[in-house]
Scaffold this motif. Structure first.
Motif, short mmCIF file in Angstrom:
data_model
loop_
_atom_site.label_atom_id
_atom_site.label_comp_id
_atom_site.label_asym_id
_atom_site.label_seq_id
_atom_site.Cartn_x
_atom_site.Cartn_y
_atom_site.Cartn_z
N ILE A 129 35.77 26.52 25.50
CA ILE A 129 34.70 26.85 24.57
C ILE A 129 34.90 25.95 23.36
CG2 ILE A 129 36.06 28.82 23.75
CD1 ILE A 129 33.44 30.06 22.76
N GLY A 130 33.87 25.20 23.02
CA GLY A 130 34.04 24.23 21.94
C GLY A 130 32.72 23.87 21.30
N GLY A 131 32.81 23.15 20.19
CA GLY A 131 31.63 22.73 19.45
C GLY A 131 31.94 22.67 17.97
N PRO A 132 31.01 22.18 17.18
CA PRO A 132 31.22 22.04 15.74
C PRO A 132 31.58 23.34 15.03
CG PRO A 132 29.34 20.73 16.40
CD PRO A 132 29.73 21.54 17.59
N MET A 133 31.17 24.49 15.57
CA MET A 133 31.47 25.75 14.88
C MET A 133 32.97 25.93 14.66
SD MET A 133 29.84 26.07 17.98
CE MET A 133 30.13 26.62 19.67
N PHE A 134 33.79 25.37 15.54
CA PHE A 134 35.24 25.54 15.41
C PHE A 134 35.83 24.64 14.32
CE2 PHE A 134 34.43 27.10 19.72
CZ PHE A 134 35.04 28.34 19.63
N TYR A 135 35.37 23.37 14.27
CA TYR A 135 35.93 22.53 13.19
C TYR A 135 35.29 22.84 11.85
CZ TYR A 135 32.17 18.98 14.15
OH TYR A 135 30.98 18.29 14.33
N GLY A 192 25.11 17.73 15.92
CA GLY A 192 26.27 18.44 16.45
C GLY A 192 26.06 19.05 17.82
N SER A 193 24.86 18.93 18.36
CA SER A 193 24.56 19.56 19.65
C SER A 193 25.37 18.97 20.79
CB SER A 193 23.06 19.45 19.94
OG SER A 193 22.63 18.10 19.83
N ALA A 194 25.37 17.65 20.91
CA ALA A 194 26.05 16.99 22.02
C ALA A 194 27.55 17.22 21.99
CB ALA A 194 25.76 15.50 22.02
N ALA A 195 28.10 17.48 20.81
CA ALA A 195 29.54 17.72 20.70
C ALA A 195 29.97 18.94 21.51
CB ALA A 195 29.92 17.91 19.23
N ILE A 196 29.04 19.87 21.74
CA ILE A 196 29.35 21.05 22.53
C ILE A 196 29.63 20.67 23.98
CG2 ILE A 196 28.48 23.29 23.31
CD1 ILE A 196 26.78 23.38 20.76
N ALA A 197 28.84 19.75 24.53
CA ALA A 197 29.07 19.29 25.90
C ALA A 197 30.32 18.43 25.98
CB ALA A 197 27.85 18.51 26.39
N ALA A 249 20.90 21.39 29.63
CA ALA A 249 21.88 21.03 28.61
C ALA A 249 21.81 22.00 27.44
CB ALA A 249 21.66 19.61 28.13
N TRP A 250 20.61 22.27 26.95
CA TRP A 250 20.47 23.15 25.80
C TRP A 250 20.80 24.60 26.14
CZ3 TRP A 250 20.44 22.89 20.74
CH2 TRP A 250 20.27 21.63 20.16
N ALA A 251 20.60 24.98 27.39
CA ALA A 251 21.03 26.33 27.80
C ALA A 251 22.54 26.46 27.67
CB ALA A 251 20.58 26.59 29.24
N SER A 289 27.04 12.33 30.77
CA SER A 289 25.81 12.66 31.48
C SER A 289 25.25 14.00 31.01
CB SER A 289 26.06 12.72 32.99
OG SER A 289 26.44 11.46 33.49
N SER A 290 26.14 14.98 30.82
CA SER A 290 25.70 16.30 30.37
C SER A 290 25.07 16.23 29.00
CB SER A 290 26.88 17.29 30.36
OG SER A 290 27.41 17.46 31.66
#
Length: 490
Positions: free
Chosen positions: A154-160, A304-309, A396-398, A93-94
């Motif tokens: 804390i997560g997202g594409p920046m880590f992988y 890669g945006s949604a991967a953060i949520a 979501a983008w915030a 949902s997020s």
């Protein structure tokens, strides 16, 4: 009048200052080649080729894993199932709150107007292929996320991105690519377009002219939600996303039923345009480019945006979130965007704008006219949907921007609050001034995110495929007898 003149002057000054930067960013990110009458942005090719490669590499996991994904979303699980902050449904949902937005309402008619009804076919194809891109990036985001001592994630594409380059002895390059991704994410999070276009629909339908007040109210509501973190965002989106989706889809499907006699002609027009049987608008190339570009804007698959949520999900098996995430482009593009497209084509609302020069194209006005053709009060229903879609995208983008800021400056409360309040202050101006250059710059940042993200996904494909084989052996084999999160320690 003086206030209006002052706002117009401010808009011009901001646009004049931002134009050189915006033009430079767009020229790089959206570098295009000319094919017939159509400009083909290479970044769109970059995304659709990757989605196609991933789909074949994982043997159409978007089809094979669809039912499994649904089971993961609807099943209730105990809170001790693993690290993380939110459930599978809340994560979906997020993430959907960030993709199901004005792009589904305002940009789909643009694709049809520029590329003809055939653009709808390629839009759906691109959404289908993008399901695998979402699977890959979201599974990896969970695998490489960081959990702080207080249990927050804390997560997202920046880590992988950073990790895969570092493993190949390219630590400095990996850090640069991850920082580049994070900077692009922060820029894309300034979604003034959502505020601007939702206010435009409010003004068109009701005649209200209070842009500053609207911007302040919307940004204040966004602040209330996002300052509570991902758990608060999830509590809002798990109610808001199904409600706004049901409201919009119910209205759309009712109009489709009321115009069901036009369905055969609409479907025929879509297929005729998709395969170049209609030369106007660039033929098959125009339909393909506009359809693929619209699907990319809408679902953000590969960005890669949604991967953060999704990284915040509560699970001990990263692949479960990959399966859940593949539902996102299906819902966003195959269901919501396709509904918008069918309403527009079946009512004929697009016809006055078909193949007109790009400078004369309108977006949400076409959708509003299509909905209003059934009942005069339908634009009010659309208005509610537009405001809800815009609000959900903003929150979501915030969160995406806040996670990127945490990666760059440290995962502290001070960084989080400072970023979110600054963002809300910027958003409050969105309805009062027209920031065409800023919006173009934000779009450039959004697509800029996909460059390091896709490279990292290619490098991580063998590792992810090994994970998929292990997971499928444990959960898809006849002897397994059950599905769900893998046992602890896997």
């Amino acid at each position: 009048m003086m206030q209006s003149d002052a706002q117009g002057g401010l808009a011009e000054r901001i646009n004049d200052a931002a134009a050189p930067v915006s033009d430079a960013a767009s020229a790089v990110i959206f570098y295009s080649i000319r094919i017939g009458e159509v400009d083909l942005p290479l970044v769109v090719v970059w995304l659709i080729v990757a989605a196609t490669v991933f789909t074949f590499y994982f043997r159409f996991i978007n089809l094979r894993g669809f039912a499994h994904a649904l089971r993961l979303v609807v099943r209730r699980r105990a809170r001790h199932e693993g690290d993380g902050e939110i459930s599978h449904f809340e994560a979906l949902s997020s993430a959907l709150s960030g993709t199901v937005g004005l792009g589904n309402i305002a940009s789909v008619p643009v694709a049809i107007a520029l590329g003809g009804p055939g653009a709808v076919f390629w839009m759906i194809v691109a959404g289908f292929l993008g399901m695998t891109s979402k699977f890959a990036e979201c599974a990896l985001a969970v695998k490489y996320r960081r959990t702080k001592p207080d249990g927050t994630v804390i997560g997202g594409p920046m880590f992988y991105i950073e990790a895969v380059f570092s493993r190949r002895g390219l630590k400095t390059l990996g850090k640069f690519a991850a920082v580049f991704f994070a900077i692009m994410t922060i820029g894309a999070s300034v979604s003034v377009f959502q505020v601007n276009q939702s206010y435009a629909q409010l003004s068109n339908v009701t005649g209200v002219t209070a842009p500053l007040a609207y911007g302040v109210i919307v940004s204040a509501l966004v602040a209330v939600v996002i300052l509570g973190g991902i758990r608060n965002i999830a509590r809002v989106t798990r109610v808001l996303v199904p409600f706004m989706g049901a409201l919009y889809l119910a209205a759309g499907w009712l109009i489709i039923l009321l115009n069901i006699d036009a369905a055969p002609a609409a479907v025929a027009a879509i297929f005729k345009g998709a395969f170049g049987l209609e030369a106007a608008g660039g033929g098959i190339v125009g339909a393909l480019v506009n359809g693929v570009q619209r699907a990319t804007y809408s679902s953000e698959a590969g960005v890669g945006s949604a991967a953060i949520a999704h990284a915040a999900v509560r699970t001990k098996e990263p692949l479960t979130e990959g399966y859940v995430a593949l539902l996102e482009p299906f819902i966003d593009t195959v269901v919501v965007c396709a509904t918008t497209a069918l309403v527009i084509i079946m009512t004929g609302a697009h016809e006055p704008y078909l193949y007109v020069p790009r400078s004369e194209i309108v977006g949400i006005e076409i959708t509003s006219a299509a909905f209003g053709s059934a009942f005069s009060w339908y634009p009010y229903v659309l208005l509610v949907s537009v405001i809800l879609f815009a609000f959900s995208t903003l929150i979501a983008w915030a969160y995406y921007g806040a996670q990127a800021a945490a990666y760059l400056f440290g995962a502290t409360r001070a960084v989080d609050v400072t970023f979110k309040l600054t963002l809300c202050a910027l958003l409050s101006t969105g309805a009062a001034i027209h920031l065409s250059s800023i919006i173009s710059f934000i779009d450039s940042m959004l697509f800029g995110m996909c460059i390091p993200n896709i490279i990292a996904l290619y490098l991580l494909l063998p590792e992810l495929k090994r994970d998929v084989r292990r997971y499928e052996a444990a959960h898809f084999a006849p002897k397994a007898g059950k599905t769900g999160d893998a046992p602890a320690g896997t």
